[in-house]
Design a protein around this motif. Structure first.
Motif, short mmCIF file in Angstrom:
data_model
loop_
_atom_site.label_atom_id
_atom_site.label_comp_id
_atom_site.label_asym_id
_atom_site.label_seq_id
_atom_site.Cartn_x
_atom_site.Cartn_y
_atom_site.Cartn_z
N UNK A 197 0.80 -1.24 0.00
CA UNK A 197 0.00 0.00 0.00
C UNK A 197 0.83 1.29 0.00
N UNK A 198 2.09 1.22 0.42
CA UNK A 198 2.94 2.41 0.40
C UNK A 198 3.21 2.88 -1.04
N UNK A 199 3.11 1.97 -1.99
CA UNK A 199 3.24 2.33 -3.40
C UNK A 199 4.63 2.77 -3.82
N UNK A 200 5.65 2.40 -3.06
CA UNK A 200 7.01 2.86 -3.38
C UNK A 200 7.59 2.21 -4.63
N UNK A 201 7.21 0.97 -4.90
CA UNK A 201 7.70 0.33 -6.12
C UNK A 201 7.14 1.04 -7.35
N UNK A 202 5.89 1.50 -7.25
CA UNK A 202 5.26 2.22 -8.37
C UNK A 202 6.02 3.50 -8.67
N UNK A 203 6.22 4.34 -7.64
CA UNK A 203 6.91 5.62 -7.87
C UNK A 203 8.38 5.39 -8.22
N UNK A 204 8.99 4.36 -7.63
CA UNK A 204 10.40 4.05 -7.94
C UNK A 204 10.61 3.60 -9.37
N UNK A 205 9.56 3.06 -9.99
CA UNK A 205 9.64 2.64 -11.39
C UNK A 205 9.18 3.74 -12.34
N UNK A 206 8.82 4.91 -11.76
CA UNK A 206 8.48 6.06 -12.61
C UNK A 206 7.00 6.24 -12.87
N UNK A 207 6.13 5.57 -12.10
CA UNK A 207 4.68 5.74 -12.27
C UNK A 207 4.22 6.88 -11.35
N UNK A 208 3.72 7.99 -11.91
CA UNK A 208 3.35 9.13 -11.06
C UNK A 208 2.13 8.81 -10.18
N UNK A 209 2.08 9.43 -9.01
CA UNK A 209 0.94 9.24 -8.10
C UNK A 209 -0.21 10.14 -8.55
N UNK A 210 -1.28 9.56 -9.08
CA UNK A 210 -2.46 10.34 -9.47
C UNK A 210 -3.70 9.59 -8.99
N UNK A 211 -4.78 10.32 -8.78
CA UNK A 211 -6.02 9.69 -8.30
C UNK A 211 -6.79 9.00 -9.43
N UNK A 212 -6.43 9.31 -10.66
CA UNK A 212 -7.23 8.81 -11.79
C UNK A 212 -6.80 7.42 -12.25
N UNK A 213 -5.59 6.99 -11.90
CA UNK A 213 -5.12 5.73 -12.45
C UNK A 213 -5.70 4.52 -11.70
N UNK A 214 -5.84 3.43 -12.42
CA UNK A 214 -6.32 2.18 -11.83
C UNK A 214 -5.12 1.48 -11.16
N UNK A 215 -5.40 0.83 -10.04
CA UNK A 215 -4.34 0.17 -9.29
C UNK A 215 -4.71 -1.28 -8.98
N UNK A 216 -3.82 -1.95 -8.25
CA UNK A 216 -4.08 -3.33 -7.85
C UNK A 216 -5.35 -3.42 -7.00
N UNK A 217 -5.65 -2.38 -6.23
CA UNK A 217 -6.87 -2.36 -5.42
C UNK A 217 -8.10 -2.52 -6.32
N UNK A 218 -8.13 -1.80 -7.44
CA UNK A 218 -9.28 -1.90 -8.36
C UNK A 218 -9.48 -3.32 -8.84
N UNK A 219 -8.39 -4.02 -9.06
CA UNK A 219 -8.48 -5.39 -9.57
C UNK A 219 -8.91 -6.37 -8.49
#
Length: 253
Positions: free
Chosen positions: A41-63
């Motif tokens: 849930x900290x999402x550090x792997x996402x930002x570390x790989x260059x995925x910006x933090x935005x409210x509009x994107x779908x995440x693992x939670x959605x799935x």
């Protein structure tokens, strides 16, 4: 059929997310198609790989919770062969919502089975705990990679993790193997790092990977720029180590 590797250790601060991001990038540089699944849930792997933090994107939670198709959550990165299923703080809610679900430990396995054939490797960054999200990661995985910081309590933490692994194999995933124990944050200037490394090799033998990840300033800086170390500074010792790790993992195939 792709190979799913869970990167897990219930201890925090051992280089787990750094390893997940940079191993995934290293395998992509070795011309393997890789999916990095951020299950923390900290999402550090996402930002570390260059995925910006935005409210509009779908995440693992959605799935996992909202049953969004997994393909709708996959984001491309700067590396052509590296893709990410991102996470955000909502995923902490999934830990609670999973409790009430049927076959709750198998949710991620079912989701990833739909796309396993589309990737050479799927790397799961598990949370630093042994909750339901980590259990989902370990149940979905073919193998487990354990980053271990070269410090005094390292052996104790590994013993606990192996106890959990034994229970998990009995109940949820009998096929789960050990990809390897990875020594991280190795400081060659201290006797402690060398002593811990020797203790682990004496105790676990060939399960300890040959590659050692050193303490490296450039490696620590890279996440703040949203880049794997290979894109941030390919000449650094950190980048060399993770390229070497990717090659060692490939040699297991």
């Amino acid at each position: 059929m792709g190979k799913i590797i869970a990167v897990a250790n219930q201890k925090g601060g051992v280089g787990k997310t750094t390893t997940a991001v940079n191993l995934a990038a290293g395998l992509a540089v070795e011309e393997k198609k890789v999916l990095l699944v951020d299950a923390d849930p900290q999402g550090n792997a996402s930002s570390g790989a260059g995925i910006p933090r935005t409210n509009s994107r779908k995440t693992l939670y959605n799935t996992i919770v909202l049953h969004e198709p997994i393909h709708n959550t996959i984001s491309p990165t700067e590396l052509p062969l590296l893709f990410v299923v991102p996470a955000d703080k909502n995923l902490a809610g999934a830990e609670i919502e999973l409790v009430e679900m049927e076959a709750r430990e198998y949710k991620l396995k079912a989701i990833l089975s739909e796309i396993k054939g589309e990737f050479d490797f799927i790397i799961i960054d598990c949370p630093p705990s042994l909750g339901l999200l980590t259990l989902n990661g370990l149940t979905a995985a073919d193998s487990l990679l354990v980053p271990i910081q070269c410090e005094y309590f390292a052996l104790e933490g590994v013993t606990e993790l192996f106890d959990t692994l034994a229970r998990l194999r009995r109940g949820l995933n009998p096929q789960l193997t050990i990809e390897g124990l990875l020594l991280t944050m190795y400081d060659e200037r201290t006797n402690l790092s060398a002593a811990v490394a020797q203790d682990l090799r004496d105790f676990y033998g060939s399960q300890v990977l040959k590659t050692i990840i050193p303490r490296n300033v450039r490696l620590a800086e890279a996440p703040s720029y949203g880049k794997p170390i290979i894109l941030y500074d390919i000449r650094s010792r950190g980048a060399e180590s993770y390229i070497q790790l990717a090659k060692e993992i490939l040699s297991h195939e």
